[in-house]
Write a protein that holds these residues in place. Sequence first.
Motif, PDB file in Angstrom:
ATOM      1  N   GLU A  59       0.602  -4.609  15.612  1.00 35.63           N
ATOM      2  CA  GLU A  59       1.050  -3.536  14.729  1.00 35.63           C
ATOM      3  C   GLU A  59       2.370  -2.998  15.255  1.00 35.63           C
ATOM      4  O   GLU A  59       2.519  -2.748  16.449  1.00 35.63           O
ATOM      5  N   ASN A 118       3.423  -0.070   9.159  1.00 35.98           N
ATOM      6  CA  ASN A 118       3.011   1.139   8.436  1.00 35.98           C
ATOM      7  C   ASN A 118       4.001   1.472   7.331  1.00 35.98           C
ATOM      8  O   ASN A 118       5.209   1.447   7.533  1.00 35.98           O
ATOM      9  N   GLU A 150       0.326  -1.535   6.065  1.00 32.92           N
ATOM     10  CA  GLU A 150      -0.733  -0.542   6.259  1.00 32.92           C
ATOM     11  C   GLU A 150      -0.410   0.710   5.458  1.00 32.92           C
ATOM     12  O   GLU A 150       0.644   1.314   5.645  1.00 32.92           O
ATOM     13  N   ASP A 179      -5.200   2.147   6.359  1.00 34.66           N
ATOM     14  CA  ASP A 179      -5.146   2.727   7.698  1.00 34.66           C
ATOM     15  C   ASP A 179      -6.001   3.992   7.758  1.00 34.66           C
ATOM     16  O   ASP A 179      -6.236   4.629   6.734  1.00 34.66           O
ATOM     17  N   LYS A 200      -9.155  -0.402   8.002  1.00 33.62           N
ATOM     18  CA  LYS A 200      -8.910  -0.115   9.401  1.00 33.62           C
ATOM     19  C   LYS A 200      -9.647   1.163   9.768  1.00 33.62           C
ATOM     20  O   LYS A 200      -9.234   2.257   9.389  1.00 33.62           O
TER      21      LYS A 200
HETATM   22 MG    MG Z   1      -1.187   2.040  11.353  1.00 29.47          MG
END
Ligand code: MG
Length: 276
Positions: A59, A118, A150, A179, A200
């Motif tokens: 990530e 993200n 995400e 997320d 997640k």
């Molecule tokens: Mg994240």
Amino acid sequence: SAKSQGRNRYQFFTEDMSERTHERMQMEQGLRRAIESDALEVHYQPQLRLSDRQRVGVEALVRWPHPDLGMVAPARFIPVAEESGIIEALGLWVLRRACRDIVGLPDCDGRQMRLAVNVSVRQFLRDDFVTQVLEVLTETGFPAEALELEITESTVQVIERSAGILDALKRLGVSISIDDFGTGYSSLSVLRGLPIDRIKIDRSFVLDLTENDDARAMIDAMLALGRSLRMKTIAEGIELAEQADLLTRLGCDEGQGYLFARPMPLADLRLSLTRR
Ligand code: MG
Ligand code: C2E
Ligand code: MG
Ligand code: MG
């Protein structure tokens, strides 16, 4: 007199306010400059398959090395970036940098390592967001199939009606994960209708997992949901071996956390790959 007291209070109030406004404006200015001069950094945190603890992805997490403040944490500047709109340029910068950094790096099976980035709701709502993603993929040569975006549960609600964005991303081959799952308010029906690849599980549930039956029940429910909707699952914030072991037994697919590795600069990630 009462009148002058009132004025003093008022002055005090405005001074306090303007100080904070000033601070915020300085932070906005600093952020804009940092983006323009490529002074931000991206660190990478490995994501592991729980069954054999092998690395399947990373990530991307933005970092801001500030000349006076040291390394500023995202919790401090992401909210400022979101309110000011700077997040649109920042998010694009992170996506481009991360694709450029990670392209060509192998996962445990020798394939292109998966990259999770993200994305803030304001980026998603741009008319040209899908075009931007396509441009970055083309420009960097990063394969769409290895890119995962995400988004948070609140973003899912906002974009639900402006669907089409997710479908367009899916058509590119990009995957989508939710997320901080479990902390928002997305209804099950919203989830069912959308092309989500992965959920997640938020760190707060993992934190209580081994001591709190409720947290365990919640995780169990999220994993069952994932299975029945054919979505993959990953747990974030794993710090203890007990947490990892229990999540593995409960059937969670992947994990991420300090137990396995902290977010690290690209150079360290490369080193850890050659050492394997
Ligand atoms: Mg994240
Ligand atoms: P997130 O996307 O949920 O990222 C996970 C956060 O948990 C990261 O914090 C990571 O360093 C931290 N973390 C990972 N493993 C552990 C662990 O075992 N224990 C603990 N206590 N923490 C762990 P970080 O890097 O400070 O980022 C915070 C948040 O800032 C992210 O949460 C994400 O919402 C946001 N963010 C970071 N980079 C970006 C970006 O490029 N764009 C956007 N829109 N948001 C970003
Ligand atoms: Mg998260
Ligand atoms: Mg989180």
